[in-house]
Design a protein around this motif. Structure first.
Motif, mmCIF file in Angstrom:
data_model
loop_
_atom_site.group_PDB
_atom_site.id
_atom_site.type_symbol
_atom_site.label_atom_id
_atom_site.label_comp_id
_atom_site.label_asym_id
_atom_site.label_seq_id
_atom_site.Cartn_x
_atom_site.Cartn_y
_atom_site.Cartn_z
ATOM 1 N N PRO A 202 68.761 18.202 36.022
ATOM 2 C CA PRO A 202 69.596 18.978 35.088
ATOM 3 C C PRO A 202 68.886 20.185 34.503
ATOM 4 C CG PRO A 202 69.811 16.619 34.662
ATOM 5 C CD PRO A 202 68.691 16.785 35.645
ATOM 6 N N HIS A 203 67.557 20.094 34.329
ATOM 7 C CA HIS A 203 66.810 21.169 33.687
ATOM 8 C C HIS A 203 66.277 22.206 34.682
ATOM 9 C CE1 HIS A 203 63.785 18.170 34.900
ATOM 10 N NE2 HIS A 203 62.963 19.199 35.038
ATOM 11 N N THR A 204 66.561 22.026 35.974
ATOM 12 C CA THR A 204 66.005 22.917 36.984
ATOM 13 C C THR A 204 66.602 24.322 36.899
ATOM 14 O OG1 THR A 204 65.625 21.082 38.510
ATOM 15 C CG2 THR A 204 65.673 23.287 39.461
ATOM 16 N N THR A 205 65.737 25.325 36.916
ATOM 17 C CA THR A 205 66.155 26.716 37.060
ATOM 18 C C THR A 205 65.445 27.301 38.275
ATOM 19 O OG1 THR A 205 64.408 27.449 35.539
ATOM 20 C CG2 THR A 205 66.608 27.080 34.601
ATOM 21 N N VAL A 206 65.988 28.388 38.804
ATOM 22 C CA VAL A 206 65.485 28.932 40.061
ATOM 23 C C VAL A 206 65.254 30.426 39.941
ATOM 24 C CG1 VAL A 206 66.032 29.297 42.512
ATOM 25 C CG2 VAL A 206 66.639 27.138 41.412
ATOM 26 N N LEU A 207 64.146 30.881 40.524
ATOM 27 C CA LEU A 207 63.857 32.303 40.666
ATOM 28 C C LEU A 207 64.034 32.688 42.129
ATOM 29 C CD1 LEU A 207 60.582 32.767 38.572
ATOM 30 C CD2 LEU A 207 62.872 33.563 37.953
ATOM 31 N N LEU A 208 64.420 33.929 42.366
ATOM 32 C CA LEU A 208 64.566 34.438 43.724
ATOM 33 C C LEU A 208 63.562 35.558 43.935
ATOM 34 C CD1 LEU A 208 65.952 34.759 46.459
ATOM 35 C CD2 LEU A 208 67.738 36.097 45.330
ATOM 36 N N MET A 209 62.725 35.388 44.949
ATOM 37 C CA MET A 209 61.685 36.369 45.244
ATOM 38 C C MET A 209 61.961 36.979 46.627
ATOM 39 S SD MET A 209 57.536 35.799 45.474
ATOM 40 C CE MET A 209 57.386 35.285 43.765
ATOM 41 N N LYS A 210 62.211 38.292 46.648
ATOM 42 C CA LYS A 210 62.437 38.998 47.906
ATOM 43 C C LYS A 210 61.198 39.839 48.201
ATOM 44 C CE LYS A 210 67.461 39.352 47.343
ATOM 45 N NZ LYS A 210 68.625 40.293 47.377
ATOM 46 N N GLN A 211 60.658 39.679 49.410
ATOM 47 C CA GLN A 211 59.407 40.366 49.726
ATOM 48 C C GLN A 211 59.435 40.988 51.121
ATOM 49 O OE1 GLN A 211 55.670 38.542 47.794
ATOM 50 N NE2 GLN A 211 56.691 36.790 48.711
ATOM 51 N N VAL A 212 58.953 42.219 51.194
ATOM 52 C CA VAL A 212 58.710 42.867 52.479
ATOM 53 C C VAL A 212 57.206 42.839 52.703
ATOM 54 C CG1 VAL A 212 59.024 44.916 53.897
ATOM 55 C CG2 VAL A 212 60.666 44.406 52.073
ATOM 56 N N HIS A 213 56.783 42.223 53.798
ATOM 57 C CA HIS A 213 55.364 42.080 54.098
ATOM 58 C C HIS A 213 54.941 43.148 55.105
ATOM 59 C CE1 HIS A 213 56.616 38.151 52.584
ATOM 60 N NE2 HIS A 213 55.357 37.943 52.257
ATOM 61 N N TYR A 214 53.789 43.780 54.828
ATOM 62 C CA TYR A 214 53.325 44.898 55.641
ATOM 63 C C TYR A 214 51.984 44.585 56.304
ATOM 64 C CZ TYR A 214 56.724 47.536 52.838
ATOM 65 O OH TYR A 214 57.872 47.976 52.217
ATOM 66 N N ASP A 215 51.757 45.252 57.442
ATOM 67 C CA ASP A 215 50.478 45.091 58.136
ATOM 68 C C ASP A 215 49.478 46.135 57.657
ATOM 69 O OD1 ASP A 215 51.148 47.485 59.374
ATOM 70 O OD2 ASP A 215 51.406 46.637 61.368
ATOM 71 N N GLU A 216 48.394 46.292 58.391
ATOM 72 C CA GLU A 216 47.286 47.157 57.970
ATOM 73 C C GLU A 216 47.657 48.642 57.958
ATOM 74 O OE1 GLU A 216 43.343 44.939 59.555
ATOM 75 O OE2 GLU A 216 44.919 45.232 61.049
ATOM 76 N N ILE A 217 48.674 49.028 58.735
ATOM 77 C CA ILE A 217 49.086 50.438 58.731
ATOM 78 C C ILE A 217 50.456 50.591 58.074
ATOM 79 C CG2 ILE A 217 47.661 51.099 60.690
ATOM 80 C CD1 ILE A 217 50.126 50.936 62.466
ATOM 81 N N ASN A 218 50.794 49.636 57.203
ATOM 82 C CA ASN A 218 51.993 49.686 56.367
ATOM 83 C C ASN A 218 53.305 49.623 57.142
ATOM 84 O OD1 ASN A 218 50.364 49.882 54.060
ATOM 85 N ND2 ASN A 218 50.295 52.111 54.186
ATOM 86 N N ARG A 219 53.297 48.944 58.276
ATOM 87 C CA ARG A 219 54.544 48.676 58.989
ATOM 88 C C ARG A 219 55.133 47.365 58.487
ATOM 89 N NH1 ARG A 219 52.502 49.082 65.136
ATOM 90 N NH2 ARG A 219 51.132 47.516 64.207
ATOM 91 N N PRO A 220 56.451 47.314 58.234
ATOM 92 C CA PRO A 220 57.073 46.043 57.823
ATOM 93 C C PRO A 220 56.930 45.010 58.943
ATOM 94 C CG PRO A 220 58.540 47.895 57.397
ATOM 95 C CD PRO A 220 57.418 48.422 58.246
ATOM 96 N N VAL A 221 56.492 43.811 58.582
ATOM 97 C CA VAL A 221 56.295 42.746 59.563
ATOM 98 C C VAL A 221 57.403 41.709 59.456
ATOM 99 C CG1 VAL A 221 54.757 40.889 60.324
ATOM 100 C CG2 VAL A 221 53.804 43.092 59.603
#
Length: 241
Positions: A202-221
Motif C-alpha cells: 500500500p505504501h509503495t511509490t514509483v519513480l520513472l528514470m529515462k536514460q540515453v546511454h552513450y559510448d566514448e564518442i557520444n553516440r547513443p547506444v
C-alpha cells in the motif's frame, strides 16, 4: 631494485596526503607557493601542480585561482549519487540485497518516435526491446524496458545467456563501452501499466528514470526506461554554487 612505475606526481600526492593526515597541514591552512613547494619536494612545478589536482579531485584541498591552495575537509560520499552512472545490478548489491531477474522478454520491434528521437535512428528501424523485472531479496523492485538498435546488438541475446548488468553485457559482447548517460526522472501515474507491476504494498511509490546511454564518442547506444520503487531506492545529487 627497478625504478618505480608509479607516476612521480602520485608520489608527491601521497607525501602531501601524509602531511595532511599527520597534521602538518591543518584544515584551513594554505600551502606555501607552488614554487616553494615544488622546490621542497625536488620536482617541477608541473609535477607538483598535477599532484594538487589529484588532491583537489579527492576533496582534500580547494584551489582558489590567484589566491592559493587550502586544505579542506572531504565531504562524505553520497550513496546512489546521480552524478555516477551505475547499473541497477550494482545499486541493488551495494544495498547488501540479493539481486535477481524475473519475467525477461526479448523481442524485435519497429522503432517508435520517442525511441528514435533519443537513439538518433529512423522511426521504423528495427530495435530490440528487452523487458524484465529486477528483484531484491525476492521482491520486485524495478521494471525495465531497454531499447537497443538491432544494428548494434545483432544476435548477441540469441547467442549468449544474459543476466545481471546490461551495461556489462553490451561492453563484453558488443565491444561498446558505455561512458555516460542523460537522465530524466519523472513521477509516473499509478495507472501506468508498467508502474502497477511494482505496486506490491500500500505504501509503495514509483519513480520513472529515462536514460540515453552513450559510448566514448557520444553516440547513443541504448535507451532505458526504468520504473523504480521509491521505498527501496533513494537518489541524491550534490549541488554547488
Amino acid at each position: 631494485m627497478g625504478k618505480s612505475l608509479r607516476p612521480s606526481y602520485m608520489e608527491i600526492r601521497d607525501k602531501l596526503f601524509a602531511s595532511i593526515e599527520k597534521g602538518e597541514f591543518c584544515i584551513g591552512d594554505q600551502f606555501p607557493s607552488e614554487i616553494e613547494m615544488a622546490k621542497s619536494y625536488g620536482v617541477s612545478r608541473e609535477t607538483f601542480r598535477s599532484a594538487v589536482k589529484v588532491l583537489e579531485k579527492e576533496g582534500r584541498v580547494v584551489v582558489k585561482r590567484g589566491v592559493g591552495t587550502f586544505v579542506t575537509t572531504p565531504l562524505k560520499t553520497i550513496p546512489s549519487s546521480l552524478e555516477k552512472l551505475t547499473s541497477i545490478t550494482d545499486i541493488i548489491r551495494a544495498a547488501s540485497l540479493q539481486e535477481g531477474d524475473r519475467s525477461e522478454q526479448i523481442s524485435e520491434m519497429l522503432c517508435e518516435p520517442e525511441w528514435a528521437e533519443n537513439l538518433q535512428v529512423k522511426v521504423g528501424d528495427p530495435v530490440i526491446l528487452h523487458e524484465r523485472i529486477r528483484t531484491a531479496d525476492g521482491e520486485p523492485v524495478v521494471f525495465s524496458l531497454n531499447i537497443i538498435p538491432r544494428a548494434l546488438i545483432g544476435d548477441a541475446f540469441e547467442k549468449k545467456e544474459f543476466s545481471g548488468s546490461l551495461l556489462q553485457f553490451i561492453e563484453k559482447h558488443c565491444r561498446v563501452k558505455i561512458e555516460q548517460a542523460d537522465t530524466e526522472i519523472v513521477v509516473p501515474l499509478h495507472t501506468d501499466r508498467y508502474c502497477q507491476k511494482l505496486l506490491v504494498h500500500p505504501h509503495t511509490t514509483v519513480l520513472l528514470m529515462k536514460q540515453v546511454h552513450y559510448d566514448e564518442i557520444n553516440r547513443p547506444v541504448f535507451y532505458s526506461i526504468d520504473y523504480l520503487r521509491n521505498d527501496v531506492f533513494k537518489f541524491m545529487i550534490r549541488r554547488k554554487r
